[in-house]
Design an enzyme around this catalytic site. Structure first.
Site, PDB file in Angstrom:
ATOM      1  N   LYS A  45       0.918  -0.950  -0.038  1.00  0.00           N
ATOM      2  CA  LYS A  45       0.089   0.032  -0.105  1.00  0.00           C
ATOM      3  C   LYS A  45       0.915   1.142   0.037  1.00  0.00           C
ATOM      4  O   LYS A  45       0.495   2.322  -0.540  1.00  0.00           O
ATOM      5  CB  LYS A  45      -0.812  -0.008   1.036  1.00  0.00           C
ATOM      6  N   TYR A  53       8.085  -5.187  -0.928  1.00  0.00           N
ATOM      7  CA  TYR A  53       8.879  -4.085  -1.014  1.00  0.00           C
ATOM      8  C   TYR A  53       9.468  -3.671  -2.305  1.00  0.00           C
ATOM      9  O   TYR A  53       9.217  -2.710  -2.934  1.00  0.00           O
ATOM     10  CB  TYR A  53      10.237  -4.176  -0.183  1.00  0.00           C
TER      11      TYR A  53
HETATM   12  P1  NAD Z   1      12.880   4.168   8.249  1.00  0.00           P
HETATM   13  O1  NAD Z   1      12.180   3.076   8.698  1.00  0.00           O
HETATM   14  O2  NAD Z   1      13.879   4.572   9.675  1.00  0.00           O
HETATM   15  O3  NAD Z   1      11.932   5.247   8.167  1.00  0.00           O
HETATM   16  C1  NAD Z   1      10.672   5.204   7.420  1.00  0.00           C
HETATM   17  C2  NAD Z   1       9.717   6.208   8.151  1.00  0.00           C
HETATM   18  O4  NAD Z   1       8.264   6.090   7.662  1.00  0.00           O
HETATM   19  C3  NAD Z   1       9.635   5.868   9.480  1.00  0.00           C
HETATM   20  O5  NAD Z   1       9.693   6.848  10.516  1.00  0.00           O
HETATM   21  C4  NAD Z   1       8.132   5.320   9.630  1.00  0.00           C
HETATM   22  O6  NAD Z   1       7.667   5.553  10.988  1.00  0.00           O
HETATM   23  C5  NAD Z   1       7.340   6.176   8.537  1.00  0.00           C
HETATM   24  N1  NAD Z   1       6.395   5.406   8.069  1.00  0.00           N
HETATM   25  C6  NAD Z   1       6.217   4.283   7.616  1.00  0.00           C
HETATM   26  N2  NAD Z   1       5.243   4.097   7.251  1.00  0.00           N
HETATM   27  C7  NAD Z   1       4.278   5.165   7.308  1.00  0.00           C
HETATM   28  C8  NAD Z   1       3.088   5.788   6.862  1.00  0.00           C
HETATM   29  N3  NAD Z   1       2.113   4.681   6.645  1.00  0.00           N
HETATM   30  N4  NAD Z   1       2.833   6.772   7.072  1.00  0.00           N
HETATM   31  C9  NAD Z   1       3.371   7.683   7.650  1.00  0.00           C
HETATM   32  N5  NAD Z   1       4.945   7.375   8.140  1.00  0.00           N
HETATM   33  C10 NAD Z   1       5.243   6.032   7.860  1.00  0.00           C
HETATM   34  O7  NAD Z   1      13.725   3.773   7.240  1.00  0.00           O
HETATM   35  P2  NAD Z   1      14.750   4.817   6.253  1.00  0.00           P
HETATM   36  O8  NAD Z   1      16.052   3.717   6.291  1.00  0.00           O
HETATM   37  O9  NAD Z   1      14.755   5.878   6.868  1.00  0.00           O
HETATM   38  O10 NAD Z   1      14.074   4.670   5.007  1.00  0.00           O
HETATM   39  C11 NAD Z   1      13.523   5.944   4.428  1.00  0.00           C
HETATM   40  C12 NAD Z   1      13.220   5.528   3.056  1.00  0.00           C
HETATM   41  O11 NAD Z   1      14.324   5.182   2.273  1.00  0.00           O
HETATM   42  C13 NAD Z   1      12.091   4.412   2.770  1.00  0.00           C
HETATM   43  O12 NAD Z   1      11.379   4.673   1.723  1.00  0.00           O
HETATM   44  C14 NAD Z   1      13.233   3.266   2.156  1.00  0.00           C
HETATM   45  O13 NAD Z   1      12.530   2.463   1.417  1.00  0.00           O
HETATM   46  C15 NAD Z   1      14.197   4.078   1.620  1.00  0.00           C
HETATM   47  N6  NAD Z   1      15.371   3.450   1.371  1.00  0.00           N
HETATM   48  C16 NAD Z   1      16.357   3.313   2.414  1.00  0.00           C
HETATM   49  C17 NAD Z   1      17.478   2.441   2.362  1.00  0.00           C
HETATM   50  C18 NAD Z   1      18.554   2.283   3.636  1.00  0.00           C
HETATM   51  O14 NAD Z   1      19.418   1.712   3.353  1.00  0.00           O
HETATM   52  N7  NAD Z   1      18.238   2.966   4.627  1.00  0.00           N
HETATM   53  C19 NAD Z   1      17.925   2.002   1.063  1.00  0.00           C
HETATM   54  C20 NAD Z   1      17.027   2.268   0.134  1.00  0.00           C
HETATM   55  C21 NAD Z   1      15.627   2.914   0.071  1.00  0.00           C
END
Ligand code: NAD
Ligand code: UDP
Length: 309
Positions: free
Chosen positions: A90, A144
């Protein structure tokens, strides 16, 4: 002053981004439902002028007027997204449409946090943006990987059909302070294990590779992509230097000064064998490439984990 919406602003990458944008003098609206993020990550920003927090699940519609949107909200670690598969899909569909809807209505530019996972278990190395990937659409990582892929397709559709000003960042493994210590990602797992004198868990042979980008480099890349005059289509952001998981574990042991044991655990299904970004596009258009070495970045990350252990 630019008004910027950061979804997932209380997460690992999001909290650093909020901080960076406030330092640049921008007005930041941080939206998060604390699903995997934490108020602790942004508590030092609370009370600052130009910083607003909205607790909201972006699977539900949101009405805000902004100039830019960084859409980072999504469960990101394999443990979290595999436990919440429907919710994760979603995020790439319903929540993505909600965010693109804001961009369409307000004329805001939107940057989608995509991922190297859209390449799946790649057969081409290093991965260039032109490569379509090798993803299992029905495996445990599909919620994912395919969620992020359809999110990219939605961005392109809103660009072609409605002229929405989109940016797509394909983020490769990023690490640094404020990673959640229990979300199962390799850097946080191995550092926590080293700091608590537990054996370091190596999945599979440990010969699989990842390319680890330090958070400050990633934030610069995201900011540059967002503010680049025009770029349609994905841009890889990550550190091209590959390490095997065994090399990473050995380096962490050296930096923490422990000689603990390494224990082997089964390799999770569909775990990619090799991963490394070709960042020619980011270099050419954004004049961006990472500057922090793995050793420097790990030292800073280890200091952070010492404070939360
Ligand atoms: P994280 O889990 O620390 O951060 C994700 C945030 O989104 C969290 O604060 C969570 O509470 C919030 N969230 C989740 N579902 C939500 C919703 N329905 N409504 C509002 N908030 C919501 O992860 P991250 O590592 O900071 O990743 C951030 C983004 O970067 C993500 O989209 C992830 O897919 C992408 N990403 C991260 C990495 C990595 O290595 N960290 C690599 C590729 C992509
Ligand atoms: N991994 C590992 N030990 C751990 C956690 C992960 O060996 O304690 C491996 C995992 O199998 C993968 C790599 O490290 O090959 C990176 O895993 P992570 O979950 O951090 O990210 P992703 O697989 O999404 O790149």
């Amino acid at each position: 002053m630019t008004k910027v919406l950061v979804t997932g602003g209380a997460g690992f990458i999001g909290s650093h981004l909020c901080e960076y944008l406030l330092d640049k003098g921008e007005h930041v609206v941080c939206v998060d439902n604390y699903f995997t993020g934490s108020k602790k990550n942004i508590e030092h920003l609370i009370g600052k002028d130009n910083f607003e927090i909205v607790e909201h699940d972006i699977i539900e519609p949101l009405y805000v007027d902004v100039d830019q949107i960084y859409n980072l909200a999504c469960p990101a670690s394999p443990i979290h997204y595999q436990k919440n598969k429907v919710r994760t899909i979603k995020m790439g569909t319903v929540a993505m449409v909600n965010m693109l809807g804001i961009a369409k209505r307000t004329g805001a530019r939107i940057l989608q946090a995509s991922t190297s996972e859209i390449y799946g278990d790649p057969k081409v190395h290093p991965q260039r943006e032109e490569y379509w990937g090798n993803v299992n659409p029905i495996g445990p990582r599909a919620c994912y990987d395919e969620g992020k892929r359809v999110a990219e397709s939605l961005n392109m559709a809103y660009y072609w059909e409605c002229g929405v000003d989109i940016r797509i960042a394909r983020i490769f493994n990023t690490y640094g302070p404020r990673m959640a210590k229990e979300d199962g990602r390799v850097v946080s797992n191995l550092i926590m294990q080293a700091l608590t004198n537990q054996p370091l868990t190596i999945y599979g042979t440990g010969e699989q590779t990842r390319s680890f980008c330090f958070i400050s480099d990633m934030i610069e890349g995201l900011y540059k992509l967002m503010n680049y005059k025009e770029f349609v289509g994905p841009v890889n952001l990550g550190n091209p230097r590959q390490s095997t998981i065994l090399e990473l574990a050995t380096l962490i042991q050296k930096l923490v000064r422990v000689e603990g044991e390494l224990i082997k655990k089964p390799l999770p299904e569909d775990d990619p064998v090799r991963r490394s970004p070709d960042i020619t596009r980011a270099k050419k258009y954004l004049d961006w490439s990472p500057t922090v070495t793995l050793e420097e970045g790990l030292k800073e990350t280890i200091e952070y984990f010492k404070s939360v252990v």
